[in-house]
Design an enzyme around this catalytic site. Structure first.
Site, PDB file in Angstrom:
ATOM      1  N   LYS A 123       0.685  -1.170   0.012  1.00  0.00           N
ATOM      2  CA  LYS A 123      -0.135  -0.038  -0.005  1.00  0.00           C
ATOM      3  C   LYS A 123       0.852   1.164   0.010  1.00  0.00           C
ATOM      4  O   LYS A 123       2.026   1.294   0.493  1.00  0.00           O
ATOM      5  CB  LYS A 123      -1.021   0.036   1.093  1.00  0.00           C
ATOM      6  CG  LYS A 123      -0.296   0.110   2.523  1.00  0.00           C
ATOM      7  CD  LYS A 123       0.296   1.646   2.975  1.00  0.00           C
ATOM      8  CE  LYS A 123       0.654   1.500   4.254  1.00  0.00           C
ATOM      9  NZ  LYS A 123       1.616   2.578   4.781  1.00  0.00           N
ATOM     10  N   MET A 147       5.427   0.755   3.202  1.00  0.00           N
ATOM     11  CA  MET A 147       4.276   0.289   2.272  1.00  0.00           C
ATOM     12  C   MET A 147       3.572  -0.962   2.762  1.00  0.00           C
ATOM     13  O   MET A 147       3.089  -1.657   2.078  1.00  0.00           O
ATOM     14  CB  MET A 147       5.229  -0.231   0.919  1.00  0.00           C
ATOM     15  CG  MET A 147       5.625   1.106   0.488  1.00  0.00           C
ATOM     16  SD  MET A 147       6.542   0.775  -1.091  1.00  0.00           S
ATOM     17  CE  MET A 147       5.003   0.409  -2.106  1.00  0.00           C
ATOM     18  N   ASP A 167      -2.442  -1.397  10.012  1.00  0.00           N
ATOM     19  CA  ASP A 167      -2.753  -1.461   8.213  1.00  0.00           C
ATOM     20  C   ASP A 167      -3.293  -2.821   7.910  1.00  0.00           C
ATOM     21  O   ASP A 167      -3.515  -2.992   6.772  1.00  0.00           O
ATOM     22  CB  ASP A 167      -1.203  -1.198   7.624  1.00  0.00           C
ATOM     23  CG  ASP A 167      -0.870   0.335   8.103  1.00  0.00           C
ATOM     24  OD1 ASP A 167      -1.484   1.058   8.241  1.00  0.00           O
ATOM     25  OD2 ASP A 167       0.443   0.595   7.876  1.00  0.00           O
ATOM     26  N   GLY A 203       5.117  -5.961   6.244  1.00  0.00           N
ATOM     27  CA  GLY A 203       4.764  -6.929   7.011  1.00  0.00           C
ATOM     28  C   GLY A 203       2.977  -7.113   7.195  1.00  0.00           C
ATOM     29  O   GLY A 203       2.834  -8.285   7.280  1.00  0.00           O
ATOM     30  N   SER A 204       2.416  -5.929   7.103  1.00  0.00           N
ATOM     31  CA  SER A 204       0.834  -6.148   7.079  1.00  0.00           C
ATOM     32  C   SER A 204       0.444  -6.927   6.105  1.00  0.00           C
ATOM     33  O   SER A 204      -0.632  -7.676   6.153  1.00  0.00           O
ATOM     34  CB  SER A 204       0.262  -4.718   7.153  1.00  0.00           C
ATOM     35  OG  SER A 204       0.820  -4.083   8.208  1.00  0.00           O
TER      36      SER A 204
HETATM   37  O1  C5P Z   1      -0.429  -0.597  14.547  1.00  0.00           O
HETATM   38  P1  C5P Z   1       1.045  -0.752  14.287  1.00  0.00           P
HETATM   39  O2  C5P Z   1       1.361  -2.170  14.926  1.00  0.00           O
HETATM   40  O3  C5P Z   1       1.439  -0.967  12.708  1.00  0.00           O
HETATM   41  O4  C5P Z   1       1.886   0.430  14.795  1.00  0.00           O
HETATM   42  C1  C5P Z   1       3.033   0.443  14.908  1.00  0.00           C
HETATM   43  C2  C5P Z   1       3.559   1.567  15.874  1.00  0.00           C
HETATM   44  O5  C5P Z   1       3.203   2.747  15.115  1.00  0.00           O
HETATM   45  C3  C5P Z   1       2.685   1.672  17.098  1.00  0.00           C
HETATM   46  O6  C5P Z   1       3.130   0.929  18.130  1.00  0.00           O
HETATM   47  C4  C5P Z   1       2.628   3.250  17.287  1.00  0.00           C
HETATM   48  O7  C5P Z   1       3.956   3.433  17.972  1.00  0.00           O
HETATM   49  C5  C5P Z   1       2.793   3.885  15.860  1.00  0.00           C
HETATM   50  N1  C5P Z   1       1.458   4.380  15.585  1.00  0.00           N
HETATM   51  C6  C5P Z   1       0.782   5.289  16.079  1.00  0.00           C
HETATM   52  N2  C5P Z   1      -0.714   5.568  15.662  1.00  0.00           N
HETATM   53  C7  C5P Z   1      -1.131   4.652  14.862  1.00  0.00           C
HETATM   54  C8  C5P Z   1      -0.568   3.630  14.110  1.00  0.00           C
HETATM   55  C9  C5P Z   1       0.766   3.374  14.493  1.00  0.00           C
HETATM   56  O8  C5P Z   1       1.313   5.912  17.027  1.00  0.00           O
HETATM   57  N3  C5P Z   1      -2.213   5.216  14.198  1.00  0.00           N
END
Ligand code: C5P
Length: 325
Positions: free
Chosen positions: A14, A104, A141, A107-108
C-alpha cells in the site's frame, strides 16, 4: 473434500495518499485519517501443511525480515489458530518483494496473506469481516491489506471505508537505503510538535483528494498528496529531501513520503510519463519502481489442487496479469 496441501496468496503493498495525524490517544496510538491505495508491488505467501507454524523468507531482502515468532505472518497464523480454537500448524514461505520497513505495509501484507492462506489451508471458513477483526489486532494496516483497492482509514487506520477510483494511476516508487521504524517516526512527529508548540487538531479526510481519486483527475490528485509524518521521516533520513526535490524537478505531478517512510512515492501523468520518470530517477542515482494503483487486494493464486502442483506455482500471478514486473 480432500484438504489442500498448500495455498499461495499474492498480496499487494500500500501507499498512503493522505496521512493526517491527530493527537495521541490514551492507548498510545495516534488518531489518524488516511487514504490508502493498493499498488502493484506484491509479496507471495505460501502456507503448507505442517505440525507447527514456522516461516522461511526468500528474496533479496530476506535477511532483513525475522524468520521466527516475531514475524508478523507467523503471529497472524498463530492468532488465527487461537481464535478459531484449533491447534494446526503451517509452514509459511514468503517471497519478499515489497520494500522492508519502507512505509508500504510489507509486514501487514504478509500477515493478511497468512490469514487468508491459513483460513483456506485449515478449512476454517472464516469470513472477511472476521479476518479483518483479527487483522486489526495484529497491526493498524492489516485490515487494509486484506481489502485492497482504495479506502479511507480512521481510528488508528484500521477502520475502513472503501473509496471509488475512476482510473488506475501510474506511480513511481523510490525506496531508500535502510528502513524507518514506524514507532520512531511517530515519536519524532510528536517531538517536532512539542518543539514547535503545535497542538494537533482532530484529523480530517481531504475531500478534494477523495474527489480527484473518484474522478480520475491525476493533476488534482498530485496537488492534494499530503503526509503529516513527512517532516519526521525527513528529520530521521535527511536524504529523502533530495529524492522529493528530484521528483519535482523531473516533473512528477506530486510526491510524498509514503506512510512512515522512507519510500518516496511520485504520481505520473500516465504510464509513458511513469516510465520516463523511473528512468530519470534511476539515472539520477535513485533506483525506482514503476507501479500502478489502485489494484485489487490479496488473491489465492494457487490452491494446491492443480495437477503437477509446483508446475503451477506462480503461473497465475497478479503481477503478471497486471503486466508489471
Ligand atoms: O499498528 P502498528 O503495529 O502498525 O503500529 C506500529 C506503531 O506505530 C505503534 O506501536 C505506534 O507507535 C505507531 N502508531 C501510532 N498511531 C497509529 C499507528 C501506529 O502511533 N495510528
Amino acid at each position: 473434500m480432500e484438504h489442500p496441501r498448500y495455498i499461495t496468496v499474492e498480496v499487494p503493498a500500500k501507499i498512503n495518499l493522505q496521512l493526517a495525524v491527530g493527537p495521541v490517544r490514551e492507548d498510545g496510538y495516534h488518531e489518524v485519517v488516511t487514504v490508502y491505495l493498493a499498488v502493484s508491488i506484491v509479496d507471495r505467501v505460501r502456507a503448507s501443511t505442517a505440525d507447527a507454524v514456522t516461516v522461511e523468507v526468500v528474496g533479496p531482502q530476506a535477511d532483513r525480515v525475522p524468520a521466527d515468532g516475531s514475524n508478523l505472518a507467523v503471529r497472524a497464523a498463530r492468532l488465527l489458530a487461537e481464535r478459531a480454537g484449533v491447534s494446526y500448524g503451517a509452514r509459511l514461505w514468503i517471497d519478499k518483494r515489497i520494500p522492508v520497513a519502507g512505509g508500504m505495509a510489507g509486514g501487514s501484507a504478509d500477515a493478511a496473506a497468512a490469514l487468508i492462506a491459513c483460513n483456506h489451508l485449515w478449512d476454517l471458513g472464516l469470513g472477511k469481516d472476521e479476518l479483518v477483526e483479527i487483522g486489526a489486532e495484529l497491526g493498524s494496516d492489516v485490515p487494509f491489506s486484506l481489502l485492497g483497492g482504495a479506502a479511507v482509514g480512521t481510528g488508528r487506520g484500521e477502520r475502513l471505508r472503501p473509496l471509488d477510483a475512476e482510473r488506475v494511476f501510474t506511480w513511481v516508487l523510490v525506496p531508500a537505503d535502510g528502513g524507518l521504524a514506524t514507532p520512531a517516526v511517530y515519536a519524532e512527529c510528536d517531538r517536532i510538535r512539542e518543539e514547535t508548540g503545535v497542538v494537533p487538531a482532530p484529523p480530517r479526510a481531504d475531500e478534494d483528494l477523495i474527489a480527484a481519486l473518484a474522478k480520475g483527475d491525476a493533476h488534482a490528485l498530485g496537488r492534494a498528496l499530503a503526509n503529516d509524518l513527512e517532516p519526521a521521516a525527513l528529520r530521521l533520513n535527511p536524504s529523502l529531501a533530495r529524492t522529493l526535490a528530484t521528483g519535482r524537478e523531473l516533473g512528477a505531478l506530486g510526491g510524498l513520503v509514503s506512510g512512515s517512510g522512507p519510500t518516496c512515492v511520485f504520481l505520473a501523468e500516465d504510464s509513458h510519463h511513469g516510465a520516463a520518470l523511473s528512468e530519470a530517477f534511476t539515472a539520477a542515482g535513485h533506483p525506482a519502481i514503476h507501479a500502478r494503483g489502485p489494484v485489487h487486494g490479496p488473491v489465492v493464486i494457487d490452491d494446491g489442487r492443480y495437477p503437477g502442483d509446483d508446475r503451477w506455482f506462480g503461473s497465475m500471478a497478479l503481477a503478471d496479469s497486471l503486466g508489471e514486473r
